[in-house]
Design a protein around this motif. Sequence first.
Motif, PDB file in Angstrom:
ATOM      1  N   LYS A  33     -10.665  43.180  26.346  1.00 37.42           N
ATOM      2  CA  LYS A  33     -10.013  44.411  26.797  1.00 37.42           C
ATOM      3  C   LYS A  33      -9.657  45.290  25.616  1.00 37.42           C
TER       4      LYS A  33
ATOM      5  N   TYR B  32     -13.693  47.683  25.844  1.00 37.39           N
ATOM      6  CA  TYR B  32     -13.065  47.892  27.137  1.00 37.39           C
ATOM      7  C   TYR B  32     -14.086  48.192  28.222  1.00 37.39           C
ATOM      8  N   ASP B  33     -15.123  49.013  27.894  1.00 38.75           N
ATOM      9  CA  ASP B  33     -16.077  49.392  28.950  1.00 38.75           C
ATOM     10  C   ASP B  33     -16.838  48.171  29.475  1.00 38.75           C
TER      11      ASP B  33
ATOM     12  N   SER C  54     -15.754  45.119  29.366  1.00 38.96           N
ATOM     13  CA  SER C  54     -14.792  44.303  30.081  1.00 38.96           C
ATOM     14  C   SER C  54     -14.589  44.819  31.507  1.00 38.96           C
ATOM     15  N   ARG C  55     -14.656  46.143  31.700  1.00 37.12           N
ATOM     16  CA  ARG C  55     -14.591  46.702  33.061  1.00 37.12           C
ATOM     17  C   ARG C  55     -15.807  46.263  33.868  1.00 37.12           C
ATOM     18  N   GLN C  56     -16.999  46.303  33.230  1.00 37.62           N
ATOM     19  CA  GLN C  56     -18.214  45.926  33.960  1.00 37.62           C
ATOM     20  C   GLN C  56     -18.197  44.454  34.363  1.00 37.62           C
TER      21      GLN C  56
ATOM     22  N   SER D 250     -15.704  42.734  35.075  1.00 34.14           N
ATOM     23  CA  SER D 250     -14.632  42.620  36.070  1.00 34.14           C
ATOM     24  C   SER D 250     -14.146  41.181  36.237  1.00 34.14           C
TER      25      SER D 250
ATOM     26  N   GLU E 289      -8.349  42.629  42.268  1.00 34.60           N
ATOM     27  CA  GLU E 289      -9.032  43.826  41.788  1.00 34.60           C
ATOM     28  C   GLU E 289      -9.092  44.899  42.864  1.00 34.60           C
TER      29      GLU E 289
END
Lengths: 216, 205
Positions: free
Chosen positions: A99, A103-104, A106-108, A110, B137
Amino acid sequence: MSTKHEKEPLFSARNRKLISNPLGMENPITVQVLGICSALAVTAKLKPAFVMAVSVIVVTMFSNLIISAMRNSIPPRIRIIVQLVVIASLVIVVDQVLKAYVYDVSRQLSVFVGLIITNCILMGRLEAFAMSNKPWPSFLDGLGNGLGYGLILIILGFTRELFGSGAIWGYSIVPQALFDFGYKNNGFFILPPMALIIVGIIIWIQRSRNPELVED
Amino acid sequence: MQEIFNIFVKSIFVDNMVFAYFLGMCSYLAVSKTVQTSAGLGIAVVFVLAITVPVDYLLNEYVLKPGALSWLDAGFADVDLSFLSFILFIAIIASLVQLVEMVIEKFSPALYTSLGIFLPLIAVNCAILGGSLFMQERDYLNVGQATAFGLGSGIGWFLAIVAIAAIREKIRYSKVPAPLRGLGIAFIITGLMGIAFMSFLGIKL
Protein backbone atom coordinates in the motif's frame (compact mmCIF):
# COMPACT_ATOMS: atom_id res chain seq x y z
CA MET A 1 21.49 -24.73 13.57
CA SER A 2 25.13 -23.78 14.13
CA THR A 3 26.24 -27.41 14.21
CA LYS A 4 24.56 -27.90 10.87
CA HIS A 5 26.57 -25.11 9.33
CA GLU A 6 29.81 -26.70 10.42
CA LYS A 7 28.79 -30.01 8.93
CA GLU A 8 27.64 -28.81 5.55
CA PRO A 9 28.14 -25.64 3.50
CA LEU A 10 25.27 -23.17 3.17
CA PHE A 11 24.61 -24.12 -0.42
CA SER A 12 25.41 -27.82 -0.43
CA ALA A 13 24.02 -29.99 -3.22
CA ARG A 14 21.10 -31.04 -1.02
CA ASN A 15 20.24 -27.45 -0.18
CA ARG A 16 20.47 -26.35 -3.81
CA LYS A 17 18.00 -29.10 -4.67
CA LEU A 18 15.53 -27.57 -2.21
CA ILE A 19 15.45 -24.49 -4.42
CA SER A 20 15.60 -26.13 -7.84
CA ASN A 21 13.15 -29.02 -7.32
CA PRO A 22 10.02 -26.90 -6.84
CA LEU A 23 10.77 -25.07 -10.08
CA GLY A 24 10.20 -28.20 -12.13
CA MET A 25 9.46 -31.70 -10.91
CA GLU A 26 7.85 -30.63 -7.63
CA ASN A 27 6.23 -27.43 -8.79
CA PRO A 28 3.74 -26.31 -6.13
CA ILE A 29 1.01 -25.42 -8.64
CA THR A 30 1.24 -28.00 -11.40
CA VAL A 31 2.39 -31.02 -9.38
CA GLN A 32 1.57 -30.50 -5.69
CA VAL A 33 -1.72 -28.66 -6.49
CA LEU A 34 -1.10 -26.02 -3.84
CA GLY A 35 -1.94 -22.35 -3.95
CA ILE A 36 -4.09 -22.18 -7.03
CA CYS A 37 -6.65 -20.03 -5.25
CA SER A 38 -4.89 -16.71 -5.53
CA ALA A 39 -2.67 -17.65 -8.47
CA LEU A 40 -5.14 -17.28 -11.27
CA ALA A 41 -7.13 -14.19 -10.48
CA VAL A 42 -4.17 -11.80 -10.51
CA THR A 43 -2.53 -12.89 -13.77
CA ALA A 44 -4.48 -10.94 -16.39
CA LYS A 45 -1.50 -8.54 -16.54
CA LEU A 46 2.20 -9.18 -15.96
CA LYS A 47 2.80 -6.45 -13.38
CA PRO A 48 0.28 -7.53 -10.71
CA ALA A 49 1.35 -11.14 -11.33
CA PHE A 50 4.97 -10.18 -10.63
CA VAL A 51 4.11 -8.21 -7.49
CA MET A 52 1.97 -11.10 -6.25
CA ALA A 53 4.79 -13.57 -6.92
CA VAL A 54 7.29 -11.47 -4.96
CA SER A 55 4.86 -11.09 -2.05
CA VAL A 56 4.26 -14.82 -1.88
CA ILE A 57 8.01 -15.58 -2.05
CA VAL A 58 8.65 -13.24 0.88
CA VAL A 59 5.84 -14.75 2.95
CA THR A 60 6.77 -18.38 2.23
CA MET A 61 10.44 -17.79 3.08
CA PHE A 62 9.85 -16.07 6.38
CA SER A 63 6.91 -18.16 7.55
CA ASN A 64 8.94 -21.32 6.92
CA LEU A 65 11.90 -19.79 8.76
CA ILE A 66 9.90 -18.62 11.77
CA ILE A 67 7.79 -21.76 12.17
CA SER A 68 10.85 -23.96 11.75
CA ALA A 69 12.68 -22.04 14.45
CA MET A 70 9.66 -22.46 16.76
CA ARG A 71 8.81 -26.02 15.77
CA ASN A 72 9.93 -27.70 19.00
CA SER A 73 7.89 -25.43 21.23
CA ILE A 74 4.58 -25.47 19.35
CA PRO A 75 2.03 -27.81 20.97
CA PRO A 76 0.72 -30.05 18.17
CA ARG A 77 -2.94 -29.54 19.05
CA ILE A 78 -2.93 -25.81 18.38
CA ARG A 79 -0.29 -25.70 15.67
CA ILE A 80 -2.72 -24.56 12.95
CA ILE A 81 -3.70 -21.47 14.93
CA VAL A 82 -0.03 -20.68 15.63
CA GLN A 83 0.83 -21.07 11.95
CA LEU A 84 -2.10 -18.89 10.91
CA VAL A 85 -1.08 -16.13 13.32
CA VAL A 86 2.51 -16.10 12.02
CA ILE A 87 1.36 -16.10 8.39
CA ALA A 88 -1.30 -13.45 8.98
CA SER A 89 1.20 -11.11 10.65
CA LEU A 90 3.64 -11.50 7.75
CA VAL A 91 0.86 -10.84 5.24
CA ILE A 92 -0.19 -7.70 7.10
CA VAL A 93 3.40 -6.43 6.81
CA VAL A 94 3.49 -7.23 3.07
CA ASP A 95 0.09 -5.59 2.55
CA GLN A 96 1.17 -2.39 4.30
CA VAL A 97 4.40 -2.26 2.28
CA LEU A 98 2.49 -2.72 -0.97
CA LYS A 99 0.00 0.00 0.00
CA ALA A 100 2.88 2.36 0.78
CA TYR A 101 5.05 1.81 -2.31
CA VAL A 102 2.91 0.41 -5.17
CA TYR A 103 -0.56 1.65 -4.30
CA ASP A 104 -2.07 1.18 -7.78
CA VAL A 105 -1.01 -2.48 -7.97
CA SER A 106 -2.23 -3.01 -4.43
CA ARG A 107 -5.66 -1.71 -5.52
CA GLN A 108 -5.67 -4.14 -8.46
CA LEU A 109 -4.74 -7.10 -6.28
CA SER A 110 -7.60 -6.12 -3.92
CA VAL A 111 -8.51 -9.01 -1.66
CA PHE A 112 -5.95 -11.37 -3.10
CA VAL A 113 -3.11 -10.03 -0.96
CA GLY A 114 -5.14 -10.95 2.11
CA LEU A 115 -5.85 -14.32 0.61
CA ILE A 116 -2.14 -15.20 0.73
CA ILE A 117 -2.98 -16.18 4.33
CA THR A 118 -5.13 -19.09 3.17
CA ASN A 119 -2.87 -19.88 0.23
CA CYS A 120 -2.39 -23.61 0.48
CA ILE A 121 1.33 -23.32 -0.39
CA LEU A 122 2.01 -21.78 3.00
CA MET A 123 0.18 -24.30 5.17
CA GLY A 124 1.23 -27.12 2.87
CA ARG A 125 4.96 -26.35 3.11
CA LEU A 126 4.78 -25.58 6.83
CA GLU A 127 3.14 -28.93 7.54
CA ALA A 128 5.19 -30.94 5.06
CA PHE A 129 8.61 -29.38 5.57
CA ALA A 130 9.14 -26.65 8.15
CA MET A 131 7.60 -28.58 11.06
CA SER A 132 10.24 -31.31 10.69
CA ASN A 133 13.34 -29.53 9.40
CA LYS A 134 15.95 -27.04 10.57
CA PRO A 135 15.47 -23.31 9.89
CA TRP A 136 18.00 -22.86 7.06
CA PRO A 137 16.75 -25.72 4.82
CA SER A 138 13.19 -24.59 5.60
CA PHE A 139 14.04 -21.06 4.49
CA LEU A 140 15.42 -22.44 1.21
CA ASP A 141 12.40 -24.68 0.78
CA GLY A 142 10.17 -21.63 1.19
CA LEU A 143 12.27 -19.72 -1.34
CA GLY A 144 12.14 -22.61 -3.83
CA ASN A 145 8.40 -23.12 -3.55
CA GLY A 146 7.77 -19.40 -3.76
CA LEU A 147 9.90 -19.28 -6.91
CA GLY A 148 8.08 -22.27 -8.41
CA TYR A 149 4.78 -20.53 -7.74
CA GLY A 150 6.12 -17.26 -9.12
CA LEU A 151 7.36 -18.97 -12.28
CA ILE A 152 3.85 -20.18 -13.15
CA LEU A 153 2.40 -16.76 -12.33
CA ILE A 154 4.89 -15.03 -14.60
CA ILE A 155 4.23 -17.47 -17.47
CA LEU A 156 0.48 -16.92 -17.06
CA GLY A 157 0.77 -13.15 -16.75
CA PHE A 158 3.09 -12.96 -19.77
CA THR A 159 0.87 -15.09 -22.03
CA ARG A 160 -2.39 -13.48 -20.98
CA GLU A 161 -1.14 -9.92 -21.31
CA LEU A 162 0.63 -10.60 -24.63
CA PHE A 163 -2.36 -12.18 -26.34
CA GLY A 164 -5.07 -10.39 -24.39
CA SER A 165 -3.90 -6.79 -24.63
CA GLY A 166 -0.91 -7.00 -26.98
CA ALA A 167 1.38 -5.59 -24.32
CA ILE A 168 4.05 -6.58 -21.81
CA TRP A 169 4.31 -4.80 -18.47
CA GLY A 170 1.85 -2.19 -19.78
CA TYR A 171 3.94 -1.28 -22.88
CA SER A 172 2.28 -2.38 -26.09
CA ILE A 173 4.71 -4.43 -28.16
CA VAL A 174 2.53 -5.74 -30.94
CA PRO A 175 3.41 -3.44 -33.87
CA GLN A 176 0.69 -1.24 -35.34
CA ALA A 177 1.32 -2.76 -38.78
CA LEU A 178 0.00 -6.07 -37.51
CA PHE A 179 -3.24 -4.42 -36.34
CA ASP A 180 -3.58 -2.71 -39.73
CA PHE A 181 -3.20 -6.11 -41.29
CA GLY A 182 -6.26 -7.31 -39.39
CA TYR A 183 -4.76 -8.75 -36.18
CA LYS A 184 -6.94 -8.34 -33.10
CA ASN A 185 -6.24 -8.72 -29.42
CA ASN A 186 -7.98 -11.79 -28.11
CA GLY A 187 -10.06 -10.39 -25.26
CA PHE A 188 -10.79 -13.91 -24.14
CA PHE A 189 -7.31 -14.19 -22.60
CA ILE A 190 -8.19 -11.47 -20.09
CA LEU A 191 -11.21 -13.39 -18.81
CA PRO A 192 -10.89 -15.72 -15.80
CA PRO A 193 -11.63 -19.08 -17.52
CA MET A 194 -8.64 -18.71 -19.85
CA ALA A 195 -6.25 -18.74 -16.88
CA LEU A 196 -7.54 -22.20 -15.95
CA ILE A 197 -7.19 -23.47 -19.49
CA ILE A 198 -3.61 -22.15 -19.76
CA VAL A 199 -2.66 -23.89 -16.50
CA GLY A 200 -4.22 -27.05 -17.91
CA ILE A 201 -2.02 -26.71 -20.98
CA ILE A 202 1.11 -26.07 -18.89
CA ILE A 203 0.36 -29.27 -16.96
CA TRP A 204 -0.16 -31.11 -20.23
CA ILE A 205 3.21 -29.99 -21.62
CA GLN A 206 5.05 -30.70 -18.36
CA ARG A 207 3.58 -34.18 -17.99
CA SER A 208 4.15 -35.25 -21.55
CA ARG A 209 7.81 -34.35 -21.10
CA ASN A 210 8.04 -36.12 -17.73
CA PRO A 211 5.95 -39.29 -18.10
CA GLU A 212 6.57 -40.31 -14.47
CA LEU A 213 4.26 -37.48 -13.35
CA VAL A 214 1.25 -38.90 -15.21
CA GLU A 215 -1.65 -39.90 -12.92
CA ASP A 216 -3.36 -43.32 -12.84
CA MET B 1 -35.85 -6.97 0.50
CA GLN B 2 -35.45 -6.73 -3.27
CA GLU B 3 -31.85 -5.66 -2.78
CA ILE B 4 -31.09 -8.64 -0.52
CA PHE B 5 -32.53 -11.08 -3.04
CA ASN B 6 -30.46 -9.48 -5.82
CA ILE B 7 -27.24 -9.87 -3.81
CA PHE B 8 -28.16 -13.49 -3.08
CA VAL B 9 -28.73 -14.43 -6.73
CA LYS B 10 -25.75 -12.42 -7.92
CA SER B 11 -23.34 -14.11 -5.52
CA ILE B 12 -24.51 -17.57 -6.61
CA PHE B 13 -24.28 -17.12 -10.37
CA VAL B 14 -22.61 -13.93 -11.55
CA ASP B 15 -19.89 -13.60 -8.89
CA ASN B 16 -19.47 -17.32 -8.41
CA MET B 17 -16.64 -17.97 -5.95
CA VAL B 18 -15.00 -20.65 -8.09
CA PHE B 19 -15.61 -19.54 -11.65
CA ALA B 20 -15.21 -15.79 -11.30
CA TYR B 21 -12.62 -15.53 -8.50
CA PHE B 22 -10.98 -18.97 -8.27
CA LEU B 23 -11.50 -19.08 -4.52
CA GLY B 24 -11.27 -22.40 -2.71
CA MET B 25 -9.64 -24.04 -5.71
CA CYS B 26 -7.36 -26.26 -3.63
CA SER B 27 -10.08 -28.21 -1.89
CA TYR B 28 -12.23 -27.89 -5.00
CA LEU B 29 -9.66 -29.88 -6.99
CA ALA B 30 -8.56 -32.20 -4.20
CA VAL B 31 -11.97 -33.34 -2.93
CA SER B 32 -14.02 -33.43 -6.14
CA LYS B 33 -13.39 -37.09 -6.94
CA THR B 34 -16.83 -38.38 -5.91
CA VAL B 35 -20.17 -36.57 -5.72
CA GLN B 36 -20.92 -37.71 -2.20
CA THR B 37 -17.84 -36.36 -0.46
CA SER B 38 -17.92 -33.14 -2.45
CA ALA B 39 -21.56 -32.58 -1.46
CA GLY B 40 -20.52 -33.03 2.18
CA LEU B 41 -17.75 -30.45 1.85
CA GLY B 42 -20.08 -28.14 -0.08
CA ILE B 43 -22.69 -28.19 2.69
CA ALA B 44 -20.00 -27.47 5.28
CA VAL B 45 -18.80 -24.48 3.25
CA VAL B 46 -22.35 -23.08 2.90
CA PHE B 47 -22.81 -23.47 6.64
CA VAL B 48 -19.56 -21.79 7.63
CA LEU B 49 -19.81 -18.94 5.08
CA ALA B 50 -23.38 -18.14 6.17
CA ILE B 51 -22.12 -17.75 9.76
CA THR B 52 -18.69 -16.15 9.36
CA VAL B 53 -19.60 -13.42 6.87
CA PRO B 54 -22.26 -11.75 9.08
CA VAL B 55 -20.05 -12.09 12.17
CA ASP B 56 -17.09 -10.54 10.35
CA TYR B 57 -19.45 -7.87 9.04
CA LEU B 58 -20.39 -6.87 12.59
CA LEU B 59 -16.72 -6.94 13.61
CA ASN B 60 -15.79 -4.73 10.67
CA GLU B 61 -18.70 -2.36 11.23
CA TYR B 62 -18.25 -1.84 15.00
CA VAL B 63 -14.52 -2.31 15.55
CA LEU B 64 -12.31 -2.16 12.47
CA LYS B 65 -13.66 0.42 10.01
CA PRO B 66 -12.24 3.96 10.15
CA GLY B 67 -14.35 5.67 12.81
CA ALA B 68 -16.13 2.45 13.74
CA LEU B 69 -15.20 2.80 17.40
CA SER B 70 -17.09 6.06 17.83
CA TRP B 71 -19.90 4.21 19.63
CA LEU B 72 -17.47 3.78 22.53
CA ASP B 73 -16.43 7.36 22.89
CA ALA B 74 -16.26 10.39 20.60
CA GLY B 75 -12.49 10.40 21.12
CA PHE B 76 -12.15 7.18 19.10
CA ALA B 77 -13.85 8.68 16.05
CA ASP B 78 -10.68 8.82 13.94
CA VAL B 79 -9.20 5.46 14.92
CA ASP B 80 -8.65 3.21 11.90
CA LEU B 81 -7.96 -0.42 12.77
CA SER B 82 -8.59 -1.84 9.31
CA PHE B 83 -4.98 -3.03 9.01
CA LEU B 84 -5.84 -5.61 11.68
CA SER B 85 -8.64 -7.09 9.62
CA PHE B 86 -6.68 -10.03 8.14
CA ILE B 87 -5.55 -11.41 11.46
CA LEU B 88 -8.90 -10.83 13.20
CA PHE B 89 -10.95 -12.30 10.37
CA ILE B 90 -8.83 -15.44 10.25
CA ALA B 91 -8.98 -15.76 14.04
CA ILE B 92 -12.79 -15.40 13.97
CA ILE B 93 -13.03 -17.95 11.17
CA ALA B 94 -10.77 -20.48 12.89
CA SER B 95 -12.62 -20.20 16.20
CA LEU B 96 -16.09 -20.22 14.60
CA VAL B 97 -15.21 -23.35 12.66
CA GLN B 98 -14.15 -24.97 15.92
CA LEU B 99 -17.40 -23.84 17.56
CA VAL B 100 -19.58 -25.01 14.67
CA GLU B 101 -17.83 -28.34 14.82
CA MET B 102 -18.60 -28.77 18.52
CA VAL B 103 -22.24 -27.68 18.09
CA ILE B 104 -22.82 -30.10 15.21
CA GLU B 105 -21.14 -32.92 17.11
CA LYS B 106 -23.46 -32.31 20.07
CA PHE B 107 -26.78 -31.87 18.27
CA SER B 108 -26.46 -33.84 15.05
CA PRO B 109 -23.94 -36.66 15.25
CA ALA B 110 -25.16 -38.00 11.87
CA LEU B 111 -24.26 -34.77 10.06
CA TYR B 112 -21.01 -34.64 12.03
CA THR B 113 -19.86 -38.05 10.83
CA SER B 114 -20.86 -37.28 7.25
CA LEU B 115 -18.86 -34.03 7.23
CA GLY B 116 -15.96 -35.86 8.86
CA ILE B 117 -12.58 -34.21 8.51
CA PHE B 118 -13.83 -31.51 6.17
CA LEU B 119 -15.07 -29.17 8.88
CA PRO B 120 -11.68 -28.40 10.49
CA LEU B 121 -10.07 -28.09 7.05
CA ILE B 122 -12.52 -25.37 6.09
CA ALA B 123 -10.68 -22.89 8.31
CA VAL B 124 -7.96 -22.69 5.67
CA ASN B 125 -10.26 -22.71 2.64
CA CYS B 126 -9.67 -19.49 0.70
CA ALA B 127 -13.37 -19.22 -0.11
CA ILE B 128 -14.18 -18.50 3.55
CA LEU B 129 -11.62 -15.77 4.12
CA GLY B 130 -12.34 -14.52 0.59
CA GLY B 131 -16.00 -14.14 1.49
CA SER B 132 -15.16 -11.94 4.46
CA LEU B 133 -12.65 -9.85 2.51
CA PHE B 134 -15.05 -9.28 -0.38
CA MET B 135 -17.74 -8.33 2.14
CA GLN B 136 -15.34 -5.75 3.58
CA GLU B 137 -14.37 -4.40 0.15
CA ARG B 138 -17.93 -4.16 -1.18
CA ASP B 139 -19.25 -2.29 1.85
CA TYR B 140 -22.65 -3.92 2.32
CA LEU B 141 -25.24 -1.74 4.00
CA ASN B 142 -26.57 -4.05 6.70
CA VAL B 143 -26.27 -7.51 8.23
CA GLY B 144 -29.08 -8.84 6.03
CA GLN B 145 -27.14 -8.06 2.86
CA ALA B 146 -23.94 -9.54 4.28
CA THR B 147 -25.78 -12.72 5.25
CA ALA B 148 -27.36 -13.00 1.80
CA PHE B 149 -23.90 -12.61 0.27
CA GLY B 150 -22.36 -15.25 2.53
CA LEU B 151 -25.16 -17.74 1.94
CA GLY B 152 -25.21 -17.11 -1.81
CA SER B 153 -21.45 -17.50 -2.18
CA GLY B 154 -21.59 -20.75 -0.24
CA ILE B 155 -24.36 -22.12 -2.46
CA GLY B 156 -22.44 -21.06 -5.56
CA TRP B 157 -19.38 -22.93 -4.31
CA PHE B 158 -21.54 -25.96 -3.49
CA LEU B 159 -22.97 -25.98 -7.04
CA ALA B 160 -19.51 -25.72 -8.56
CA ILE B 161 -17.94 -28.57 -6.60
CA VAL B 162 -20.90 -30.93 -7.05
CA ALA B 163 -20.96 -30.22 -10.79
CA ILE B 164 -17.24 -30.88 -11.29
CA ALA B 165 -17.41 -34.02 -9.15
CA ALA B 166 -20.22 -35.39 -11.31
CA ILE B 167 -18.24 -34.63 -14.47
CA ARG B 168 -15.07 -36.19 -13.06
CA GLU B 169 -16.98 -39.36 -12.12
CA LYS B 170 -18.09 -39.71 -15.73
CA ILE B 171 -14.79 -38.73 -17.30
CA ARG B 172 -13.07 -41.67 -15.67
CA TYR B 173 -14.50 -43.81 -18.49
CA SER B 174 -13.33 -41.50 -21.27
CA LYS B 175 -10.12 -41.67 -23.25
CA VAL B 176 -8.25 -38.62 -21.98
CA PRO B 177 -4.65 -38.23 -23.26
CA ALA B 178 -2.38 -39.68 -20.57
CA PRO B 179 -0.55 -36.47 -19.60
CA LEU B 180 -3.85 -34.63 -19.16
CA ARG B 181 -5.44 -37.27 -16.94
CA GLY B 182 -6.48 -36.17 -13.48
CA LEU B 183 -5.39 -32.64 -12.70
CA GLY B 184 -4.92 -31.30 -16.21
CA ILE B 185 -8.35 -32.19 -17.49
CA ALA B 186 -9.94 -30.94 -14.25
CA PHE B 187 -8.42 -27.50 -14.91
CA ILE B 188 -9.66 -27.42 -18.48
CA ILE B 189 -13.18 -28.57 -17.50
CA THR B 190 -13.29 -25.87 -14.84
CA GLY B 191 -12.30 -23.33 -17.48
CA LEU B 192 -15.09 -24.50 -19.78
CA MET B 193 -17.60 -24.43 -16.91
CA GLY B 194 -16.41 -20.91 -16.15
CA ILE B 195 -17.15 -19.90 -19.74
CA ALA B 196 -20.65 -21.36 -19.34
CA PHE B 197 -21.16 -19.43 -16.11
CA MET B 198 -20.06 -16.22 -17.86
CA SER B 199 -23.37 -16.27 -19.69
CA PHE B 200 -24.91 -15.08 -16.41
CA LEU B 201 -22.84 -11.89 -16.65
CA GLY B 202 -25.46 -10.24 -18.83
CA ILE B 203 -28.17 -10.56 -16.18
CA LYS B 204 -29.14 -7.13 -14.91
CA LEU B 205 -30.26 -7.23 -11.31
